[in-house]
Write a protein that holds these residues in place. Structure first.
Motif, PDB file in Angstrom:
ATOM      1  N   UNK A  71     -62.601 -13.944   2.300  1.00 24.00           N
ATOM      2  CA  UNK A  71     -63.802 -12.674   2.042  1.00 24.00           C
ATOM      3  C   UNK A  71     -63.169 -11.894   3.370  1.00 24.00           C
ATOM      4  N   UNK A 178     -61.947 -28.622   6.892  1.00 23.41           N
ATOM      5  CA  UNK A 178     -62.479 -27.236   7.061  1.00 23.41           C
ATOM      6  C   UNK A 178     -62.035 -26.768   8.124  1.00 23.41           C
TER       7      UNK A 178
ATOM      8  N   UNK B 183     -68.910 -22.295  -1.274  1.00 20.19           N
ATOM      9  CA  UNK B 183     -67.903 -21.047  -1.484  1.00 20.19           C
ATOM     10  C   UNK B 183     -68.708 -19.759  -1.200  1.00 20.19           C
ATOM     11  N   UNK B 184     -68.893 -19.122  -2.167  1.00 18.68           N
ATOM     12  CA  UNK B 184     -69.764 -17.600  -1.733  1.00 18.68           C
ATOM     13  C   UNK B 184     -70.910 -17.769  -1.991  1.00 18.68           C
ATOM     14  N   UNK B 210     -56.972 -27.239  -2.976  1.00 22.34           N
ATOM     15  CA  UNK B 210     -57.242 -27.159  -1.842  1.00 22.34           C
ATOM     16  C   UNK B 210     -58.773 -27.760  -1.418  1.00 22.34           C
ATOM     17  N   UNK B 211     -59.500 -27.593  -2.274  1.00 16.35           N
ATOM     18  CA  UNK B 211     -61.087 -28.696  -2.240  1.00 16.35           C
ATOM     19  C   UNK B 211     -62.075 -27.000  -2.359  1.00 16.35           C
ATOM     20  N   UNK B 213     -65.180 -25.234  -0.812  1.00 19.83           N
ATOM     21  CA  UNK B 213     -65.738 -25.094   0.572  1.00 19.83           C
ATOM     22  C   UNK B 213     -67.219 -24.804   0.799  1.00 19.83           C
ATOM     23  N   UNK B 214     -67.873 -25.777   1.720  1.00 17.14           N
ATOM     24  CA  UNK B 214     -69.184 -25.708   1.796  1.00 17.14           C
ATOM     25  C   UNK B 214     -69.362 -25.169   3.494  1.00 17.14           C
ATOM     26  N   UNK B 215     -70.002 -24.297   3.874  1.00 17.81           N
ATOM     27  CA  UNK B 215     -70.191 -24.107   5.383  1.00 17.81           C
ATOM     28  C   UNK B 215     -71.700 -23.504   5.548  1.00 17.81           C
ATOM     29  N   UNK B 226     -68.475 -26.547   8.442  1.00 18.86           N
ATOM     30  CA  UNK B 226     -68.080 -26.616   7.308  1.00 18.86           C
ATOM     31  C   UNK B 226     -67.580 -27.755   6.701  1.00 18.86           C
ATOM     32  N   UNK B 228     -65.225 -29.529   3.400  1.00 19.01           N
ATOM     33  CA  UNK B 228     -64.212 -29.601   2.230  1.00 19.01           C
ATOM     34  C   UNK B 228     -64.383 -30.646   1.303  1.00 19.01           C
TER      35      UNK B 228
END
Lengths: 225, 974
Positions: A71, A178, B183-184, B210-211, B213-215, B226, B228
């Motif tokens: 992003x 991450x 993700x978003x 590549x997993x 993403x949680x953040x 985050x 993954x």
């Protein structure tokens, strides 16, 4: 100003002396060694080319990592990327850098970044991405060689090689996935900033190495004399 | 207070008693109570590892025990898990138990305790009681967290697609300022404790390798943390497991593994092959195949189990077979052709040996020209198969494959070889057609033939022989040889009755001859061309069978009728045919094709039966007619487009539509109102006869504008209505005017011609250059009453108003004598100049032409003589010599009187000139203030007189400033 006949003879004698010594002025000696100017220009061009190339590569790689890394407004703190050489520097400090230090910093930065980038290449699962990364690594290796050439032309010694051939960049217990992605993100971002800075550095060096305008004028006058 | 104290003491006593009693009851099992409870966390597996020992066992004693384990979360009262764990316990044995937590263990504190019980065995009396619970063992992973403000757990996790995942974040900030996203997409959590929130993701799906993403982000500190989630796809059962051998040495098993569940950092999908009879197993190198070594000469039957396994699942499939039933031989080799002739060949090949007494079933195929000849052959070692009835000079491909003859399993791959049979003489006559053009008793015949097909040519056609024999003349024939690949030739025949034979020849021989007869009779009577409509299949052409015998029919046409050569095509039909559908890939829309139908007599003479014409697809007319307007009257006009060629249009012209537009938008009775392409309203008249190319437009309004257009139409529609032509109707009276004006104009022209022819006479009559007093009729008009003879008017009749005597000194002579100097001519008295002088009295009706050139030959007037000398050129003549000279010449010729002609009594005066025209000089030479116009009556000759010099001088002085001479002098010098 009152010029007498004796003064005119003095001016002519002075001009003759200047003309006699003109071939000894290095900037005007067209037939001799061109100096580091062309190689600096080539390094500058290569930097711009890599800047362009990285733009595409970074887009692909960050998409590969997924959101939020791809992003445009994602700007995380620089946590795990402390081992990366920082490109950002105070403007006054940057201005005060001498040529040797400027080139040395560039050389060291790209040496580090190249090692990290090779680690990135090993991790990438997509074959196409691996090819792009390998191609970019080759180009970056070329830039490193080009900077080394400029330093050699200016008589500066190359910095000592890195203590470890490869950085500890492989994922391990210290790095979660991450954080690993964050490191990859910062590596690409830092690389982009370094290429931008290098373009400024080499442009500054290029201008500095150009022959002074007054000497050129004198040279032309001498031809017309 | 005393009763309360007594009650309290009683309660405590009871408790003590009970405790003592219970203690006695459990004193024996308590010797086998669990102790040394230790709990640790495995963060990578998110599991609690519990270990303990059992106190009280004898040295060599082993007991079956069951342990009840309780796990609480956050507080000891919040028991979330109770499990009985049965095991055998030995002396000093450390027992282990693992519990996997759904919630990351770092999210909150966990407590563990357990108790044990000896399992009753056969022969032991009664149930044993539980031991005491151990004390709660607390596990708090948060204590070991670093100094950060924000943590997300788990840091990474491998899960299977479709499962649920619990994530928590630990915030060290007192403000609730943490936002999380998957993700978003922003995602909200459930608060577990003041600084811990839990997010549960249900039914997670695979997004990328590549997993996912949680953040979470903390606003103040800009911290980003985050994790993954590596989502693995669900392992599928292998499909289509199949094993076979090609050589009895190895077995190759293949299967379809389905979806790949591996991730870059988590590769776990692998396959194992177990053989039940031998008990052997093998880990497969690939995900879709495995090679098993066959023990030589031992095992015939196999029972394989293929096991697929990854982190989450294990799946297996089974297959059992007899090895001899799973043989797929190697591909045959060394294929070759023997005894190849024009019509036959023998195919040979070899097979790989499998084992003793193994028979192959081989399939041999021969492919050629779209045909396949197939045979099955049993082969042990070498295979051989002859083929006959092949086509000469034909390319063939022979190929063979083999399988086990006894227990067919699968064919091997094909092995092939190309070959070509030998050539033979062509088997059929070429298909020949002709186009005949008769010219004055002789015929030019263009022969066409089609190349023989491969199946008939039997080899490469090298040339064609054309033999021409006269039917009526002396016997003998002419032979032409036309090299291939020519498709025809032209033959000029002397007389049209000939027979032509054409043969095709290859390297082996000649084909049968194709014969056509060219007849001298005009049998090709002109038939009317009929239209033929196209169908989807082509042009359907039909004809009536002729009375004569026929052996067949030919329909011919040109593929490119507009070109030369036009690409003549023909089609032969049997004698019973009465129709044919002609189709060609060359037919294009909008092109008119002409078809001729011939009957072929038994003597091979072709005679025309009919002609057809048509379009494969009609198109709208490509060009519009050039329309001319005739007979334009105030109420009608006629349109005509007779030059429009209807035959050269891309469709049959069916008629015309005439469009008429007018401001009134009123249509004539036979017209229909219609909306035109430009959305205006117009009138339309349809002509259904394509040959009607004129139309009278009547009932039109005079002095109105009309616009018309004529558009032809075909079966595809009408042409483009591009532009209208405007016609303005004339005025009703205009033709009347024309009847008057035209004769008038004609009359004027006649008068003008007459005037031109009689101009000299007219001029002399009406406006002579110099009126002759003797001839002038003007004078007679002026003085009609005076008695004849009309001669020079009397001086007394005209009172001079002014006299001008010009004195020209020598020095004022013009400097152009060289250019304008006239040769001295003493023999002739020449006029010098004539001045037009206004009369002094402006009220007087007349001006007077005064001739000052009378030579007053007084010897003492030297100055005058000088002034009036004949050799001086006046300034006016210098300025405009041409006009002056042209003016002077007729004067010299006509009006210069010689002394002999002078009347008696005037001998002292020489008449030179009487310039009467006021336009004698150039307009430019007129003074700035010209004399006032005189009435016509003033065109009179007033006087020609000689004046004494003395009288002239005053006048000269007066007019010296205003005279034309002075002006000219000024103008000249200026």
């Amino acid at each position: 100003m009152d010029l007498r006949a004796g003064d005119s003879w003095g001016i002519i004698a002075c001009l003759c002396t200047v003309l006699w010594h003109l071939p000894a002025v290095p900037a005007l000696n067209r037939t001799g060694d061109p100096g580091p100017g062309p190689s600096i220009q080539k390094t500058y061009d290569l930097t711009r080319y890599l800047e362009h190339q990285l733009r595409t590569l970074a887009g692909t790689y960050l998409n590969y990592l997924g959101p939020p890394f791809n992003e445009p407004d994602f700007n995380p703190p620089r946590l795990g990327a402390e081992t990366l050489p920082r490109a950002t520097v105070n403007l006054e400090v940057w201005r005060s850098l001498n040529d040797k230090l400027r080139l040395t910093q560039n050389y060291e930065a790209y040496s580090h970044l190249l090692c990290h980038l090779r680690g990135l290449n090993r991790q990438a699962a997509a074959a196409e991405l691996r090819r792009s990364l390998a191609h970019f690594c080759t180009s970056l290796q070329g830039l490193l060689g080009s900077i080394a050439g400029v330093m050699a032309a200016l008589g500066y010694p190359l910095p000592q090689p890195l203590p470890g051939a490869e950085p500890a960049w492989a994922p391990g217990p210290a790095h979660s996935d991450f954080l690993q992605k964050m490191d990859d993100f910062w590596l690409l971002k830092e690389l982009q900033t370094w290429l931008w800075r290098s373009a400024k550095d080499f442009n500054r060096l290029k201008k500095k190495m150009q022959p002074p305008a007054a000497a050129v004028t004198l040279h032309l006058e001498a031809h017309g004399f | 207070m005393a009763p309360l104290a007594a009650l309290q003491a009683t309660f405590l006593s009871a408790l003590l008693f009970l405790g003592t009693d219970c203690g006695k009851a459990l004193s024996e099992p308590s010797q086998l109570a669990p102790e040394s409870l230790k709990v640790s966390i495995n963060t990578s597996q998110q599991s609690l590892h519990v270990q303990w020992t059992v106190h009280g066992l004898a040295y060599d004693e082993e007991l079956n025990m069951v342990f009840q384990i309780q796990i609480s979360r956050m507080t000891t009262f919040n028991v979330i898990w109770v499990e009985n764990y049965s095991t055998t316990v030995a002396w000093k044995q450390v027992l282990h138990w693992r519990w996997d937590s759904e919630l990351p263990l770092e999210c909150t504190t966990h407590f563990v305790r357990l108790r044990g019980m000896v399992v009753e065995e056969a022969g032991t009396p009664g149930p044993r009681p539980w031991s005491n619970w151990t004390s709660w063992e607390e596990v708090d992973a948060q204590k070991s967290l670093g100094p950060d403000w924000l943590f997300v757990f788990p840091e990474e996790k491998l899960v299977e697609e479709g499962s649920n995942v619990t994530i928590c974040y630990v915030s060290r900030s007192h403000e609730n300022n943490v936002s999380c996203s998957l993700e978003s997409a922003p995602i909200l959590g459930e608060q577990l404790s003041p600084n811990v929130s839990v997010i549960t993701l249900n039914n997670v799906s695979f997004i990328r390798k590549t997993g996912t993403n949680f953040f979470c982000q903390m606003e103040q500190t800009h911290t980003v943390k985050g994790s993954v989630l590596f989502v693995s796809k669900v392992l599928e059962e292998p499909k289509g497991l199949s094993c076979e051998t090609r050589d009895f040495k190895t077995l190759t098993c293949t299967w379809d593994p389905g979806t790949d569940t591996d991730l870059p950092n988590y590769r776990s999908q692998h396959y194992m092959l177990f053989e039940a009879f031998s008990g052997e197993n093998k880990s497969c190198e690939h995900k879709d195949s495995c090679v098993w070594q066959v023990a030589p000469g031992s095992q015939e039957t196999y029972n394989f189990t293929l096991v697929a396994e990854n982190f989450f699942r294990k799946r297996s499939v089974n297959i059992a077979f007899d090895l001899a039933h799973r043989v797929r031989p190697m591909d045959p080799f060394s294929m070759s052709l023997k005894s190849v002739s024009a019509t036959g060949a023998t195919v040979t090949w070899k097979v790989h040996p499998v084992r003793d007494h193994f028979t192959h079933l081989c399939q041999v195929e021969l492919h050629g020209e779209g045909k396949v000849i197939q045979h099955n052959v049993s082969v042990e070692k070498d295979g051989q198969r002859p083929f006959s009835e092949l086509e000469p000079a034909m390319e063939y491909t022979a190929r063979a494959r083999c399988a086990a003859a006894e227990h067919f399993w699968k064919w091997s791959g094909w092995t092939g070889q190309d070959f070509r049979t030998l050539a033979a003489a062509p088997s059929e006559a070429p298909d020949v057609w002709r186009d005949v053009k008769s010219v004055l008793g002789s015929c030019n015949v263009t022969l066409f033939w089609k190349p023989l097909s491969k199946s008939h040519a039997h080899g490469e056609i090298l040339f064609y022989n054309v033999a021409v024999e006269s039917l009526h003349g002396p016997s003998g024939s002419k032979l032409f040889s036309i090299p291939a690949p020519a498709g025809g030739t032209e033959v000029a025949l002397d007389g049209c009755s000939h027979r032509i034979l054409v043969t095709a020849n290859n390297s082996v021989g000649s084909s049968p001859a194709a014969m056509i007869v060219i007849s001298g009779d005009p049998a090709d009577k002109e038939a009317e061309e009929e239209r033929v409509e196209p169908t989807e299949q082509g042009f359907s052409v039909s004809w009536k069978p002729p009375l004569e015998d026929v052996v067949g029919y030919v329909v011919d046409w040109c593929d490119r009728p507009e070109d030369a050569p036009c690409g003549l095509q023909w089609r032969r039909l049997g004698p019973n045919s009465t129709s044919a559908v002609i189709r060609s890939g060359a037919f294009r829309p909008g092109v008119r094709y002409h078809f001729r139908i011939y009957g072929i007599s038994p003597q091979r003479r072709a005679f025309l039966l009919g002609k057809k014409t048509g379009y494969a697809q009609e198109e709208v007319p490509s060009d519009l007619p050039q329309v001319l307007v005739h007979n334009l009257t105030s109420h009608s006009f006629t349109l005509s487009w007779k030059d429009y060629a209807t035959d050269s249009q891309p469709g049959f012209i069916r008629g015309y539509r005439v469009y008429l537009k007018s401001q009134a938008e009123q249509c004539q009775p036979e017209f229909q109102k219609t909306v035109l392409p430009d959305r205006s309203v117009g009138c339309q008249y349809e002509i259904n006869d394509p040959e009607q190319k004129t139309l009278v437009m009547g009932d039109l309004q005079p002095e109105s504008s009309y616009e018309f257009a004529v558009v032809p139409y075909t079966g595809a529609g009408e042409g483009a209505l591009d532009a209208f032509t405007k016609v303005t109707m004339p005025d009703e009276r205009s033709h009347v005017l024309i009847r008057i004006i035209l004769p008038m104009v004609a009359g004027l022209v006649v008068i003008a011609i007459l005037c031109y022819l009689k101009s000299r006479w007219m001029k002399e009559m009406c406006y002579p250059d110099i009126p002759d007093p003797y001839k002038s009729s003007v004078l007679s008009l002026l003085k009609p009453k005076e008695a004849a003879p009309l001669t020079i008017m009397s001086v007394n009749d005209c009172v001079p108003d002014a006299l001008e005597v010009v004195k020209k000194p020598e020095g004022s002579k013009t400097p152009f004598p060289g250019a304008r100097k006239a040769a001295p001519d003493t023999a002739r008295i020449r006029p010098d100049y004539i001045y037009l002088l206004p009369t002094e009295s402006s009220s007087g009706p007349c001006i007077c032409f005064e001739n000052l050139t009378y030579d007053q030959a007084a010897p003492n007037s030297g100055s005058c003589a000088h002034v009036l000398g004949p050799h001086e050129v006046p300034p006016s003549q210098l300025g405009l010599p041409t006009s002056a000279e042209s003016l002077l010449k007729p004067l010299e010729q006509n009006y210069v009187n010689t002394p002999a002609e002078a009347p008696a009594g005037e001998t002292t005066l020489n008449y030179v000139s009487q310039l009467a025209s006021p336009v004698s000089g150039d307009k430019d030479l007129l003074p700035a203030k010209p004399p006032e116009p005189e009435p016509e009556l003033c065109c009179e000759y007033r006087m020609q007189m000689a004046l004494p010099l003395g009288l002239a001088s005053p006048s000269l002085n007066e007019s010296s400033n205003s005279s034309p001479t002075a002006l000219l002098g000024q103008e000249y010098h200026g």
